[in-house]
Design an enzyme around this catalytic site. Sequence first.
Site, PDB file in Angstrom:
ATOM      1  N   GLY A 251      -0.619  -1.477   0.093  1.00  0.00           N
ATOM      2  CA  GLY A 251      -1.908  -2.040   0.498  1.00  0.00           C
ATOM      3  C   GLY A 251      -1.884  -3.557   0.521  1.00  0.00           C
ATOM      4  O   GLY A 251      -2.532  -4.193   1.370  1.00  0.00           O
ATOM      5  N   ASP A 252      -1.130  -4.167  -0.386  1.00  0.00           N
ATOM      6  CA  ASP A 252      -1.022  -5.629  -0.423  1.00  0.00           C
ATOM      7  C   ASP A 252      -0.281  -6.151   0.798  1.00  0.00           C
ATOM      8  O   ASP A 252      -0.607  -7.216   1.324  1.00  0.00           O
ATOM      9  CB  ASP A 252      -0.307  -6.070  -1.698  1.00  0.00           C
TER      10      ASP A 252
END
Length: 300
Positions: A251-252
Amino acid sequence: MVLTVTLNPAVDKTCELDTLLPGEVNRLAKSVSAAGGKGINVTKVLRQFHMPVSAVGFLGGSGGRMIEDTLEEMGVECHFTQIKGDTRTNVNILAQDGSVTEILEPGPEIDTEELKDFRRQFMGCLERCEWVVLSGSVPMGVPKDIYGQLIEECHRAGRRVCLDASGELLREGLKAKPHVVKPNKKELEYLAGRPIQGYQNLAAEAKKIVEGGIGKVILSLGTDGLMYVDSQQVLYEPARKVEAVNTVGCGDTVVASLCMSELGGEEPDVLLKKASAMAAANALTRENGRILVERYLDLL
Protein backbone atom coordinates in the site's frame (compact mmCIF):
# COMPACT_ATOMS: atom_id res chain seq x y z
CA MET A 1 9.79 17.91 -3.68
CA VAL A 2 7.63 15.52 -1.64
CA LEU A 3 7.41 15.85 2.14
CA THR A 4 6.74 12.55 3.92
CA VAL A 5 5.44 12.53 7.50
CA THR A 6 6.04 9.40 9.60
CA LEU A 7 4.97 10.03 13.18
CA ASN A 8 5.48 6.41 14.26
CA PRO A 9 8.39 4.98 12.24
CA ALA A 10 9.80 1.55 12.99
CA VAL A 11 12.69 -0.78 12.55
CA ASP A 12 11.10 -3.50 10.42
CA LYS A 13 12.49 -6.91 11.35
CA THR A 14 11.65 -9.53 8.73
CA CYS A 15 11.91 -13.09 10.01
CA GLU A 16 11.71 -16.24 7.91
CA LEU A 17 10.81 -19.76 9.07
CA ASP A 18 9.28 -22.93 7.70
CA THR A 19 6.03 -22.95 9.67
CA LEU A 20 4.77 -20.57 12.36
CA LEU A 21 3.60 -22.61 15.36
CA PRO A 22 1.63 -20.48 17.85
CA GLY A 23 2.30 -21.37 21.47
CA GLU A 24 5.48 -23.30 20.63
CA VAL A 25 9.19 -22.59 20.21
CA ASN A 26 9.85 -21.23 16.71
CA ARG A 27 13.39 -21.19 15.31
CA LEU A 28 14.06 -18.64 12.59
CA ALA A 29 15.91 -19.52 9.42
CA LYS A 30 16.83 -15.86 8.82
CA SER A 31 16.12 -12.34 10.09
CA VAL A 32 16.91 -8.93 8.56
CA SER A 33 16.24 -5.43 9.91
CA ALA A 34 15.44 -2.39 7.76
CA ALA A 35 14.12 1.15 8.10
CA GLY A 36 10.33 1.02 8.10
CA GLY A 37 7.00 2.58 8.93
CA LYS A 38 4.46 3.59 6.27
CA GLY A 39 5.87 7.03 5.50
CA ILE A 40 9.44 5.71 5.57
CA ASN A 41 8.48 3.07 2.99
CA VAL A 42 7.00 5.80 0.77
CA THR A 43 10.23 7.76 1.14
CA LYS A 44 12.38 4.78 0.18
CA VAL A 45 10.36 4.07 -2.96
CA LEU A 46 10.42 7.71 -4.08
CA ARG A 47 14.20 7.86 -3.72
CA GLN A 48 14.64 4.69 -5.77
CA PHE A 49 13.04 6.65 -8.60
CA HIS A 50 15.27 9.67 -7.88
CA MET A 51 12.47 11.88 -6.55
CA PRO A 52 13.58 14.66 -4.16
CA VAL A 53 12.16 13.90 -0.71
CA SER A 54 12.19 15.57 2.68
CA ALA A 55 11.22 13.42 5.68
CA VAL A 56 9.92 14.46 9.11
CA GLY A 57 8.57 12.61 12.14
CA PHE A 58 9.82 11.29 15.47
CA LEU A 59 12.99 9.23 15.95
CA GLY A 60 14.75 8.02 19.09
CA GLY A 61 17.40 5.55 20.29
CA SER A 62 19.57 3.23 18.23
CA GLY A 63 16.67 2.23 15.98
CA GLY A 64 16.01 5.87 15.18
CA ARG A 65 19.66 6.43 14.29
CA MET A 66 19.60 3.42 11.96
CA ILE A 67 16.52 4.76 10.15
CA GLU A 68 17.99 8.24 9.72
CA ASP A 69 21.33 6.86 8.53
CA THR A 70 19.55 4.68 5.96
CA LEU A 71 17.54 7.57 4.56
CA GLU A 72 20.48 9.96 4.45
CA GLU A 73 22.50 7.38 2.52
CA MET A 74 19.64 7.34 -0.01
CA GLY A 75 19.81 11.12 -0.39
CA VAL A 76 16.76 12.03 1.70
CA GLU A 77 16.66 15.42 3.45
CA CYS A 78 16.02 14.35 7.05
CA HIS A 79 14.46 16.79 9.53
CA PHE A 80 13.25 14.37 12.20
CA THR A 81 12.44 15.42 15.74
CA GLN A 82 14.69 13.57 18.18
CA ILE A 83 12.80 12.19 21.19
CA LYS A 84 13.71 10.70 24.55
CA GLY A 85 11.90 7.42 23.87
CA ASP A 86 13.03 4.63 21.55
CA THR A 87 11.72 4.11 18.03
CA ARG A 88 9.64 0.93 17.94
CA THR A 89 10.46 -2.39 16.26
CA ASN A 90 7.90 -4.23 14.11
CA VAL A 91 8.30 -7.93 13.34
CA ASN A 92 7.10 -9.47 10.06
CA ILE A 93 7.14 -13.28 10.17
CA LEU A 94 7.21 -14.94 6.75
CA ALA A 95 6.37 -18.64 6.58
CA GLN A 96 7.06 -20.99 3.66
CA ASP A 97 3.32 -21.31 2.93
CA GLY A 98 3.29 -17.61 2.01
CA SER A 99 1.53 -16.36 5.14
CA VAL A 100 2.72 -13.12 6.76
CA THR A 101 2.24 -12.45 10.48
CA GLU A 102 2.86 -8.89 11.70
CA ILE A 103 3.68 -8.04 15.32
CA LEU A 104 3.56 -4.26 15.78
CA GLU A 105 4.83 -2.33 18.80
CA PRO A 106 2.79 0.73 19.86
CA GLY A 107 5.75 3.11 19.78
CA PRO A 108 7.17 5.62 22.30
CA GLU A 109 5.28 8.34 24.18
CA ILE A 110 5.67 11.87 22.84
CA ASP A 111 5.71 14.80 25.28
CA THR A 112 4.41 18.32 24.69
CA GLU A 113 7.78 19.85 23.82
CA GLU A 114 8.60 17.09 21.35
CA LEU A 115 5.26 17.63 19.62
CA LYS A 116 5.95 21.38 19.40
CA ASP A 117 9.40 20.70 17.94
CA PHE A 118 7.84 18.45 15.28
CA ARG A 119 5.31 21.11 14.32
CA ARG A 120 8.14 23.61 13.81
CA GLN A 121 10.05 21.14 11.64
CA PHE A 122 6.93 20.38 9.62
CA MET A 123 6.17 24.03 8.95
CA GLY A 124 9.75 24.72 7.93
CA CYS A 125 9.78 21.87 5.40
CA LEU A 126 6.29 22.66 4.10
CA GLU A 127 7.55 25.82 2.39
CA ARG A 128 9.71 23.87 -0.09
CA CYS A 129 7.41 20.93 -0.96
CA GLU A 130 4.66 20.48 -3.55
CA TRP A 131 3.13 17.29 -2.14
CA VAL A 132 2.77 16.11 1.45
CA VAL A 133 2.19 12.47 2.41
CA LEU A 134 0.74 11.71 5.86
CA SER A 135 1.06 8.00 6.62
CA GLY A 136 0.44 5.48 9.35
CA SER A 137 -0.22 5.31 13.06
CA VAL A 138 0.80 7.80 15.72
CA PRO A 139 2.57 7.16 19.03
CA MET A 140 1.12 7.88 22.46
CA GLY A 141 0.86 11.56 23.31
CA VAL A 142 -0.09 12.59 19.76
CA PRO A 143 -3.73 13.69 19.36
CA LYS A 144 -6.06 11.71 17.12
CA ASP A 145 -6.82 14.81 15.04
CA ILE A 146 -3.14 15.49 14.28
CA TYR A 147 -3.57 14.66 10.59
CA GLY A 148 -6.52 17.01 10.36
CA GLN A 149 -4.40 19.78 11.87
CA LEU A 150 -1.53 19.11 9.45
CA ILE A 151 -3.88 18.97 6.46
CA GLU A 152 -5.25 22.39 7.40
CA GLU A 153 -1.67 23.72 7.50
CA CYS A 154 -1.13 22.25 4.02
CA HIS A 155 -4.25 24.01 2.72
CA ARG A 156 -3.09 27.35 4.16
CA ALA A 157 0.29 26.88 2.47
CA GLY A 158 -1.29 25.87 -0.84
CA ARG A 159 0.21 22.36 -0.75
CA ARG A 160 -1.48 19.18 -1.96
CA VAL A 161 -1.73 16.35 0.54
CA CYS A 162 -2.32 12.58 0.51
CA LEU A 163 -3.62 10.80 3.62
CA ASP A 164 -3.02 7.10 4.29
CA ALA A 165 -4.24 6.23 7.78
CA SER A 166 -6.78 4.04 9.58
CA GLY A 167 -9.37 4.18 12.34
CA GLU A 168 -10.07 7.52 13.99
CA LEU A 169 -6.91 9.03 12.49
CA LEU A 170 -8.50 8.52 9.07
CA ARG A 171 -11.94 9.70 10.14
CA GLU A 172 -10.58 12.86 11.77
CA GLY A 173 -8.21 13.52 8.86
CA LEU A 174 -11.04 13.37 6.33
CA LYS A 175 -12.75 16.26 8.09
CA ALA A 176 -9.93 18.53 6.89
CA LYS A 177 -10.46 17.38 3.26
CA PRO A 178 -7.11 16.12 1.95
CA HIS A 179 -6.70 16.11 -1.82
CA VAL A 180 -6.23 12.32 -1.98
CA VAL A 181 -6.96 9.49 0.44
CA LYS A 182 -5.85 5.86 0.06
CA PRO A 183 -7.90 3.52 2.24
CA ASN A 184 -7.99 -0.24 1.94
CA LYS A 185 -11.21 -2.24 2.03
CA LYS A 186 -11.12 -2.74 5.80
CA GLU A 187 -10.58 0.99 6.39
CA LEU A 188 -13.45 1.87 4.06
CA GLU A 189 -15.68 -0.54 5.98
CA TYR A 190 -14.63 1.14 9.24
CA LEU A 191 -15.75 4.50 7.88
CA ALA A 192 -19.02 2.98 6.65
CA GLY A 193 -19.63 1.09 9.89
CA ARG A 194 -20.51 -2.13 8.05
CA PRO A 195 -19.09 -4.83 5.74
CA ILE A 196 -19.08 -3.94 2.04
CA GLN A 197 -19.25 -6.55 -0.69
CA GLY A 198 -18.96 -6.11 -4.44
CA TYR A 199 -17.22 -3.53 -6.61
CA GLN A 200 -20.34 -1.41 -7.12
CA ASN A 201 -20.94 -1.07 -3.39
CA LEU A 202 -17.26 -0.30 -2.75
CA ALA A 203 -17.33 2.36 -5.46
CA ALA A 204 -20.51 3.86 -4.02
CA GLU A 205 -18.97 4.12 -0.55
CA ALA A 206 -15.79 5.68 -1.97
CA LYS A 207 -18.00 8.12 -3.89
CA LYS A 208 -19.47 9.30 -0.60
CA ILE A 209 -15.96 10.29 0.53
CA VAL A 210 -15.44 12.28 -2.67
CA GLU A 211 -18.82 13.97 -2.20
CA GLY A 212 -17.59 15.01 1.25
CA GLY A 213 -14.99 17.22 -0.36
CA ILE A 214 -12.08 14.86 -1.07
CA GLY A 215 -10.53 15.17 -4.53
CA LYS A 216 -9.99 11.48 -5.19
CA VAL A 217 -9.97 8.09 -3.50
CA ILE A 218 -7.52 5.32 -4.39
CA LEU A 219 -8.99 2.16 -2.87
CA SER A 220 -6.58 -0.71 -2.24
CA LEU A 221 -8.22 -4.13 -2.60
CA GLY A 222 -5.15 -6.32 -2.07
CA THR A 223 -5.03 -9.20 -4.54
CA ASP A 224 -8.25 -7.88 -6.11
CA GLY A 225 -6.50 -4.77 -7.39
CA LEU A 226 -7.03 -1.00 -7.13
CA MET A 227 -10.01 1.29 -7.62
CA TYR A 228 -9.89 5.00 -8.49
CA VAL A 229 -12.84 7.25 -7.69
CA ASP A 230 -13.23 10.99 -8.27
CA SER A 231 -16.19 13.25 -8.96
CA GLN A 232 -16.36 12.20 -12.61
CA GLN A 233 -15.35 8.56 -12.88
CA VAL A 234 -14.69 5.17 -11.33
CA LEU A 235 -11.78 3.12 -12.68
CA TYR A 236 -10.58 -0.35 -11.76
CA GLU A 237 -7.19 -1.96 -12.28
CA PRO A 238 -6.58 -5.67 -11.47
CA ALA A 239 -3.59 -6.67 -9.42
CA ARG A 240 -0.56 -8.05 -11.23
CA LYS A 241 -0.15 -11.80 -10.71
CA VAL A 242 3.22 -12.51 -9.12
CA GLU A 243 4.79 -15.04 -6.75
CA ALA A 244 4.65 -12.75 -3.72
CA VAL A 245 7.27 -13.19 -1.01
CA ASN A 246 6.21 -10.27 1.24
CA THR A 247 3.09 -8.13 0.81
CA VAL A 248 3.85 -5.74 3.69
CA GLY A 249 4.36 -2.22 2.35
CA CYS A 250 2.48 -2.73 -0.93
CA GLY A 251 0.00 0.00 0.00
CA ASP A 252 2.90 2.37 0.69
CA THR A 253 4.30 1.77 -2.78
CA VAL A 254 0.88 2.65 -4.19
CA VAL A 255 1.09 6.00 -2.36
CA ALA A 256 4.60 6.63 -3.67
CA SER A 257 3.52 5.79 -7.23
CA LEU A 258 0.48 8.03 -6.84
CA CYS A 259 2.69 10.98 -5.84
CA MET A 260 4.94 10.50 -8.85
CA SER A 261 1.96 10.29 -11.19
CA GLU A 262 0.37 13.40 -9.71
CA LEU A 263 3.60 15.37 -9.99
CA GLY A 264 3.93 14.16 -13.58
CA GLY A 265 0.37 15.19 -14.47
CA GLU A 266 -0.57 11.66 -15.59
CA GLU A 267 -4.12 10.58 -16.35
CA PRO A 268 -5.98 8.38 -13.82
CA ASP A 269 -5.78 5.22 -15.95
CA VAL A 270 -1.99 5.57 -16.22
CA LEU A 271 -1.78 6.34 -12.49
CA LEU A 272 -3.62 3.11 -11.67
CA LYS A 273 -1.53 0.94 -13.98
CA LYS A 274 1.72 2.26 -12.54
CA ALA A 275 0.50 1.87 -8.95
CA SER A 276 -0.56 -1.73 -9.57
CA ALA A 277 2.80 -2.61 -11.12
CA MET A 278 4.64 -0.87 -8.28
CA ALA A 279 2.73 -2.79 -5.61
CA ALA A 280 3.46 -6.09 -7.35
CA ALA A 281 7.15 -5.23 -7.62
CA ASN A 282 7.24 -4.55 -3.88
CA ALA A 283 5.69 -7.96 -3.18
CA LEU A 284 8.63 -9.62 -4.95
CA THR A 285 11.19 -8.43 -2.37
CA ARG A 286 11.74 -9.31 1.29
CA GLU A 287 12.30 -5.72 2.39
CA ASN A 288 9.28 -3.42 2.65
CA GLY A 289 9.48 -0.51 0.23
CA ARG A 290 12.27 -2.02 -1.87
CA ILE A 291 11.59 -2.08 -5.60
CA LEU A 292 13.35 -4.04 -8.32
CA VAL A 293 13.04 -1.37 -10.99
CA GLU A 294 13.53 -3.76 -13.93
CA ARG A 295 10.78 -6.06 -12.63
CA TYR A 296 8.53 -3.04 -12.11
CA LEU A 297 9.03 -1.98 -15.73
CA ASP A 298 8.32 -5.55 -16.91
CA LEU A 299 5.10 -5.64 -14.88
CA LEU A 300 4.11 -2.21 -16.17
